[in-house]
Design an enzyme around this catalytic site. Structure first.
Site, PDB file in Angstrom:
ATOM      1  N   ASN A  59       0.780  -1.589  -0.373  1.00  0.00           N
ATOM      2  CA  ASN A  59      -0.811  -0.005  -0.321  1.00  0.00           C
ATOM      3  C   ASN A  59       0.690   1.601  -0.144  1.00  0.00           C
ATOM      4  O   ASN A  59       0.229   2.334  -0.412  1.00  0.00           O
ATOM      5  CB  ASN A  59      -1.368   0.095   1.388  1.00  0.00           C
ATOM      6  CG  ASN A  59      -2.018  -1.193   0.976  1.00  0.00           C
ATOM      7  OD1 ASN A  59      -2.550  -1.334  -0.075  1.00  0.00           O
ATOM      8  ND2 ASN A  59      -2.219  -1.928   2.258  1.00  0.00           N
ATOM      9  N   ARG A  83      -3.170   7.740  -0.632  1.00  0.00           N
ATOM     10  CA  ARG A  83      -4.004   6.958   1.181  1.00  0.00           C
ATOM     11  C   ARG A  83      -4.043   7.657   1.931  1.00  0.00           C
ATOM     12  O   ARG A  83      -3.186   8.436   1.925  1.00  0.00           O
ATOM     13  CB  ARG A  83      -3.220   5.600   0.962  1.00  0.00           C
ATOM     14  CG  ARG A  83      -3.847   4.744   2.158  1.00  0.00           C
ATOM     15  CD  ARG A  83      -2.765   3.937   2.555  1.00  0.00           C
ATOM     16  NE  ARG A  83      -3.099   2.712   3.253  1.00  0.00           N
ATOM     17  CZ  ARG A  83      -1.673   2.088   4.047  1.00  0.00           C
ATOM     18  NH1 ARG A  83      -0.976   2.590   3.981  1.00  0.00           N
ATOM     19  NH2 ARG A  83      -2.565   1.597   5.024  1.00  0.00           N
ATOM     20  N   ASN A  98      10.429  -0.457   4.938  1.00  0.00           N
ATOM     21  CA  ASN A  98       8.965  -0.079   5.387  1.00  0.00           C
ATOM     22  C   ASN A  98       8.360  -1.164   4.456  1.00  0.00           C
ATOM     23  O   ASN A  98       8.120  -1.205   3.723  1.00  0.00           O
ATOM     24  CB  ASN A  98       8.945   1.245   4.924  1.00  0.00           C
ATOM     25  CG  ASN A  98       7.288   1.975   5.041  1.00  0.00           C
ATOM     26  OD1 ASN A  98       6.130   1.090   6.228  1.00  0.00           O
ATOM     27  ND2 ASN A  98       7.187   2.868   5.798  1.00  0.00           N
ATOM     28  N   GLU A 155      14.601   0.008  10.305  1.00  0.00           N
ATOM     29  CA  GLU A 155      13.489  -0.131  10.048  1.00  0.00           C
ATOM     30  C   GLU A 155      12.314   1.329  10.361  1.00  0.00           C
ATOM     31  O   GLU A 155      12.629   2.022  11.732  1.00  0.00           O
ATOM     32  CB  GLU A 155      12.755  -1.133  10.882  1.00  0.00           C
ATOM     33  CG  GLU A 155      11.183  -0.940  10.985  1.00  0.00           C
ATOM     34  CD  GLU A 155      10.763  -1.641  12.177  1.00  0.00           C
ATOM     35  OE1 GLU A 155       9.072  -1.934  12.234  1.00  0.00           O
ATOM     36  OE2 GLU A 155      11.148  -2.615  12.137  1.00  0.00           O
ATOM     37  N   HIS A 171       9.204   3.815   9.606  1.00  0.00           N
ATOM     38  CA  HIS A 171       7.897   3.867   9.713  1.00  0.00           C
ATOM     39  C   HIS A 171       7.244   5.111   9.130  1.00  0.00           C
ATOM     40  O   HIS A 171       7.980   5.990  10.234  1.00  0.00           O
ATOM     41  CB  HIS A 171       6.441   3.186  10.356  1.00  0.00           C
ATOM     42  CG  HIS A 171       6.548   1.435  10.821  1.00  0.00           C
ATOM     43  ND1 HIS A 171       6.263   1.179   9.769  1.00  0.00           N
ATOM     44  CD2 HIS A 171       7.669   1.110  11.347  1.00  0.00           C
ATOM     45  CE1 HIS A 171       6.483  -0.232  10.099  1.00  0.00           C
ATOM     46  NE2 HIS A 171       7.427  -0.246  11.231  1.00  0.00           N
ATOM     47  N   ARG A 197      -1.366   4.222  16.917  1.00  0.00           N
ATOM     48  CA  ARG A 197      -2.043   2.976  16.539  1.00  0.00           C
ATOM     49  C   ARG A 197      -2.539   2.077  16.744  1.00  0.00           C
ATOM     50  O   ARG A 197      -2.399   2.116  18.182  1.00  0.00           O
ATOM     51  CB  ARG A 197      -2.079   3.256  14.758  1.00  0.00           C
ATOM     52  CG  ARG A 197      -1.030   4.653  13.791  1.00  0.00           C
ATOM     53  CD  ARG A 197      -0.562   4.736  12.570  1.00  0.00           C
ATOM     54  NE  ARG A 197      -1.906   4.064  11.921  1.00  0.00           N
ATOM     55  CZ  ARG A 197      -1.677   3.658  10.840  1.00  0.00           C
ATOM     56  NH1 ARG A 197      -0.620   3.382   9.638  1.00  0.00           N
ATOM     57  NH2 ARG A 197      -3.226   3.208  10.273  1.00  0.00           N
TER      58      ARG A 197
END
Length: 142
Positions: free
Chosen positions: A14, A21, A75, A99, A101, A108
């Protein structure tokens, strides 16, 4: 003359929809234009980029560049929280993996608080929008 740092950026599911988005979470900028600005900001780095919505393709990419590149910025999107296979791939390679994000995953849903990548990563950067990638590159250059 120093050899340019070879950095592979790998984006998971995505993330091809950045700029479209959920702009309230991920912002309005698409990744292609962001990557172009990253290349200008860091001329001493040669960036390579791969994006896939398919878990196995992400694993293949980690394995293919995980012994020859100077660094991987990963990611893995939602696969971060579900893929033992991606975590194992990161653990298996010698190239350091950072890593990243875009959103603060800890602010979240609770399922996003678990990462199968983090225990094997050189570092984790979350919650700074696309600047998370910039911070990852800066960490590599220091």
């Amino acid at each position: 003359m120093n050899k340019p740092l070879q950095v592979m950026i790998i984006n998971g599911p995505n993330l091809n929809l950045l700029g479209k988005r959920e702009p309230e979470v991920y912002g309005n900028q698409d990744f292609d234009s962001f990557l172009a600005s990253l290349k200008v900001q860091f001329p001493s780095v040669t960036f390579h980029f791969f994006q896939s919505n398919i878990e196995g393709e992400l694993i293949n990419c980690i394995q293919e560049c995980g012994f020859t590149f100077d660094a991987i910025i990963l990611n893995a999107g939602a696969y971060t929280h579900t893929s033992i296979g991606i975590g194992d791939a990161v653990k298996s390679v010698t190239t350091p993996v950072i890593e990243v994000h875009i959103s603060n995953t800890f602010a979240r849903e609770s399922f996003r608080h678990q990462s199968y990548i983090a225990p094997h990563a050189a570092g984790v950067i979350v919650g700074f929008g696309l600047k998370s990638y910039t911070l990852a590159v800066q960490s590599l250059l220091q």
